[in-house]
Design a protein around this motif. Sequence first.
Motif, PDB file in Angstrom:
ATOM      1  N   LEU A 136      13.990  -4.779 -33.433  1.00  0.00           N
ATOM      2  CA  LEU A 136      13.248  -4.332 -34.613  1.00  0.00           C
ATOM      3  C   LEU A 136      14.198  -3.792 -35.686  1.00  0.00           C
ATOM      4  CD1 LEU A 136      10.205  -2.555 -32.909  1.00  0.00           C
ATOM      5  CD2 LEU A 136      10.272  -4.820 -33.965  1.00  0.00           C
ATOM      6  N   THR A 137      15.223  -3.054 -35.257  1.00  0.00           N
ATOM      7  CA  THR A 137      16.198  -2.560 -36.236  1.00  0.00           C
ATOM      8  C   THR A 137      16.982  -3.713 -36.848  1.00  0.00           C
ATOM      9  OG1 THR A 137      17.899  -2.198 -34.526  1.00  0.00           O
ATOM     10  CG2 THR A 137      16.433  -0.354 -35.023  1.00  0.00           C
ATOM     11  N   PHE A 138      17.270  -4.743 -36.041  1.00  0.00           N
ATOM     12  CA  PHE A 138      17.988  -5.909 -36.563  1.00  0.00           C
ATOM     13  C   PHE A 138      17.142  -6.640 -37.593  1.00  0.00           C
ATOM     14  CE2 PHE A 138      18.692 -10.531 -36.267  1.00  0.00           C
ATOM     15  CZ  PHE A 138      19.992 -10.588 -36.734  1.00  0.00           C
ATOM     16  N   LEU A 139      15.863  -6.848 -37.299  1.00  0.00           N
ATOM     17  CA  LEU A 139      14.985  -7.544 -38.237  1.00  0.00           C
ATOM     18  C   LEU A 139      14.894  -6.797 -39.564  1.00  0.00           C
ATOM     19  CD1 LEU A 139      12.052  -8.643 -35.886  1.00  0.00           C
ATOM     20  CD2 LEU A 139      13.830 -10.092 -36.874  1.00  0.00           C
ATOM     21  N   GLU A 140      14.847  -5.469 -39.484  1.00  0.00           N
ATOM     22  CA  GLU A 140      14.737  -4.690 -40.719  1.00  0.00           C
ATOM     23  C   GLU A 140      16.032  -4.712 -41.510  1.00  0.00           C
ATOM     24  OE1 GLU A 140      13.336  -0.265 -42.313  1.00  0.00           O
ATOM     25  OE2 GLU A 140      13.583  -0.632 -40.175  1.00  0.00           O
ATOM     26  N   SER A 141      17.158  -4.541 -40.808  1.00  0.00           N
ATOM     27  CA  SER A 141      18.430  -4.439 -41.521  1.00  0.00           C
ATOM     28  C   SER A 141      18.908  -5.797 -42.037  1.00  0.00           C
ATOM     29  CB  SER A 141      19.501  -3.829 -40.604  1.00  0.00           C
ATOM     30  OG  SER A 141      19.720  -4.652 -39.469  1.00  0.00           O
ATOM     31  N   ALA A 142      18.723  -6.849 -41.236  1.00  0.00           N
ATOM     32  CA  ALA A 142      19.250  -8.162 -41.610  1.00  0.00           C
ATOM     33  C   ALA A 142      18.326  -8.920 -42.555  1.00  0.00           C
ATOM     34  CB  ALA A 142      19.513  -8.999 -40.355  1.00  0.00           C
ATOM     35  N   PHE A 143      17.023  -8.850 -42.313  1.00  0.00           N
ATOM     36  CA  PHE A 143      16.088  -9.695 -43.054  1.00  0.00           C
ATOM     37  C   PHE A 143      15.059  -8.910 -43.854  1.00  0.00           C
ATOM     38  CE2 PHE A 143      17.011 -11.982 -38.967  1.00  0.00           C
ATOM     39  CZ  PHE A 143      17.969 -12.834 -39.499  1.00  0.00           C
ATOM     40  N   SER A 144      15.119  -7.584 -43.795  1.00  0.00           N
ATOM     41  CA  SER A 144      14.133  -6.737 -44.470  1.00  0.00           C
ATOM     42  C   SER A 144      12.715  -7.037 -43.978  1.00  0.00           C
ATOM     43  CB  SER A 144      14.213  -6.905 -45.993  1.00  0.00           C
ATOM     44  OG  SER A 144      13.522  -5.855 -46.650  1.00  0.00           O
ATOM     45  N   ILE A 145      12.600  -7.377 -42.692  1.00  0.00           N
ATOM     46  CA  ILE A 145      11.295  -7.625 -42.078  1.00  0.00           C
ATOM     47  C   ILE A 145      10.875  -6.364 -41.341  1.00  0.00           C
ATOM     48  CG2 ILE A 145      10.018  -8.967 -40.364  1.00  0.00           C
ATOM     49  CD1 ILE A 145      11.833 -11.313 -40.970  1.00  0.00           C
ATOM     50  N   CYS A 146       9.847  -5.707 -41.854  1.00  0.00           N
ATOM     51  CA  CYS A 146       9.342  -4.478 -41.254  1.00  0.00           C
ATOM     52  C   CYS A 146       8.099  -4.823 -40.438  1.00  0.00           C
ATOM     53  CB  CYS A 146       9.017  -3.449 -42.341  1.00  0.00           C
ATOM     54  SG  CYS A 146       8.320  -1.908 -41.718  1.00  0.00           S
ATOM     55  N   VAL A 147       8.274  -4.973 -39.120  1.00  0.00           N
ATOM     56  CA  VAL A 147       7.159  -5.357 -38.254  1.00  0.00           C
ATOM     57  C   VAL A 147       6.077  -4.285 -38.270  1.00  0.00           C
ATOM     58  CG1 VAL A 147       6.491  -5.898 -35.882  1.00  0.00           C
ATOM     59  CG2 VAL A 147       8.671  -6.739 -36.790  1.00  0.00           C
ATOM     60  N   GLY A 148       6.498  -3.028 -38.255  1.00  0.00           N
ATOM     61  CA  GLY A 148       5.522  -1.941 -38.286  1.00  0.00           C
ATOM     62  C   GLY A 148       4.691  -1.945 -39.561  1.00  0.00           C
ATOM     63  N   CYS A 149       5.310  -2.342 -40.690  1.00  0.00           N
ATOM     64  CA  CYS A 149       4.576  -2.401 -41.954  1.00  0.00           C
ATOM     65  C   CYS A 149       3.484  -3.474 -41.894  1.00  0.00           C
ATOM     66  CB  CYS A 149       5.533  -2.699 -43.104  1.00  0.00           C
ATOM     67  SG  CYS A 149       6.809  -1.437 -43.345  1.00  0.00           S
ATOM     68  N   LYS A 150       3.782  -4.579 -41.190  1.00  0.00           N
ATOM     69  CA  LYS A 150       2.780  -5.627 -41.026  1.00  0.00           C
ATOM     70  C   LYS A 150       1.639  -5.140 -40.135  1.00  0.00           C
ATOM     71  CE  LYS A 150       6.173  -9.334 -41.652  1.00  0.00           C
ATOM     72  NZ  LYS A 150       5.670  -9.786 -42.953  1.00  0.00           N
ATOM     73  N   LEU A 151       1.990  -4.395 -39.082  1.00  0.00           N
ATOM     74  CA  LEU A 151       0.956  -3.845 -38.209  1.00  0.00           C
ATOM     75  C   LEU A 151       0.119  -2.802 -38.935  1.00  0.00           C
ATOM     76  CD1 LEU A 151       2.953  -3.450 -34.860  1.00  0.00           C
ATOM     77  CD2 LEU A 151       1.248  -5.177 -35.425  1.00  0.00           C
ATOM     78  N   TYR A 152       0.712  -2.112 -39.884  1.00  0.00           N
ATOM     79  CA  TYR A 152      -0.006  -1.106 -40.676  1.00  0.00           C
ATOM     80  C   TYR A 152      -1.197  -1.744 -41.382  1.00  0.00           C
ATOM     81  CZ  TYR A 152      -0.866   2.114 -44.586  1.00  0.00           C
ATOM     82  OH  TYR A 152      -1.444   2.943 -45.514  1.00  0.00           O
ATOM     83  N   ARG A 153      -0.969  -2.902 -41.934  1.00  0.00           N
ATOM     84  CA  ARG A 153      -2.048  -3.603 -42.646  1.00  0.00           C
ATOM     85  C   ARG A 153      -3.146  -4.042 -41.686  1.00  0.00           C
ATOM     86  NH1 ARG A 153      -1.009  -8.495 -46.973  1.00  0.00           N
ATOM     87  NH2 ARG A 153      -3.131  -8.566 -47.828  1.00  0.00           N
ATOM     88  N   VAL A 154      -2.746  -4.511 -40.493  1.00  0.00           N
ATOM     89  CA  VAL A 154      -3.714  -5.003 -39.515  1.00  0.00           C
ATOM     90  C   VAL A 154      -4.537  -3.867 -38.923  1.00  0.00           C
ATOM     91  CG1 VAL A 154      -3.962  -6.173 -37.291  1.00  0.00           C
ATOM     92  CG2 VAL A 154      -2.305  -7.012 -38.957  1.00  0.00           C
ATOM     93  N   MET A 155      -3.870  -2.762 -38.599  1.00  0.00           N
ATOM     94  CA  MET A 155      -4.529  -1.689 -37.863  1.00  0.00           C
ATOM     95  C   MET A 155      -5.306  -0.737 -38.761  1.00  0.00           C
ATOM     96  SD  MET A 155      -1.555  -0.874 -35.022  1.00  0.00           S
ATOM     97  CE  MET A 155      -2.603   0.268 -34.113  1.00  0.00           C
ATOM     98  N   THR A 156      -4.855  -0.542 -39.986  1.00  0.00           N
ATOM     99  CA  THR A 156      -5.534   0.404 -40.872  1.00  0.00           C
ATOM    100  C   THR A 156      -6.504  -0.267 -41.831  1.00  0.00           C
ATOM    101  OG1 THR A 156      -3.801   0.307 -42.567  1.00  0.00           O
ATOM    102  CG2 THR A 156      -3.525   1.921 -40.785  1.00  0.00           C
ATOM    103  N   LYS A 157      -6.391  -1.602 -41.940  1.00  0.00           N
ATOM    104  CA  LYS A 157      -7.216  -2.355 -42.888  1.00  0.00           C
ATOM    105  C   LYS A 157      -6.957  -1.942 -44.338  1.00  0.00           C
ATOM    106  CE  LYS A 157      -9.163  -4.265 -39.331  1.00  0.00           C
ATOM    107  NZ  LYS A 157      -8.795  -5.635 -38.920  1.00  0.00           N
TER     108      LYS A 157
END
Length: 247
Positions: A136-157
């Motif tokens: 997860l840290t690699f995805l954020e640092s290398a590609f600016s992909i924030c998996v948690g930010c995507k889950l934020y949209r799904v879980m909080t609507k």
Amino acid sequence: MNLQSFLWEYGEKVPGYDVRVINEREARAGAGILGMLGMIVIFVGIGFNHTIVARVYLAFLFLDFTARIISPSYAPSLLLGRFFVQNQKPEYVGGLQKRFAWTLGWLISLPMVWWFVIHWDINFYKVMICVLCLLLTFLESAFSICVGCKLYRVMTKIDPVHCPGGVCEVRKKEPIQTFNPIQKVITALTMIGLVVGTYLFLANSQPQTFFGEFLHEAVLTDAQLQKEKDEAYQKEVAKEFEDDEDW
């Protein structure tokens, strides 16, 4: 500070933005620092068979994520990130989705404190959780992909705003972001090569450490593992038979 302001007033107030924000450049730098330290810990732990470096790192990881979800202005890794990118133009992203993502990181690091810091009890699945954290840290640092930010949209609507790389905004890809047929083939072959090469190495190499053994067994089926054990047993029997003949 009351509870409402603590929950919803997260990040910095910047003119021109209708929500509080985080500097994504600092966040990516901080993720890269944590990922780099994690890889160093793995190599040192495997190479020198030390547990102390892993315990110190995981304790630091937990404290760092704790600071992040309370106030990112005082998280050690983010401050180090700020030091290295202080001369770069800030890239602002919404604070709440980043806090949600870092809370997930905190939840991942919480059991690791018990497993590895307080009570050292290692197995393959627990190691894989550590690997997930590094991924997860690699995805954020290398590609600016924030998996948690995507889950934020799904879980909080709640539709987040000011996402890393502007992915929240509906837009058409620029020509430089698209793939022609040859580029697609090269990209696909590269991905396949990485996956197949990693599998073949893990499946066919002789593990020298407990972590290598974990990975080796993880990629094999039960039948392959049994066949490998049978072959090892046959070799051991044959060796003992040869030793008896020498007598």
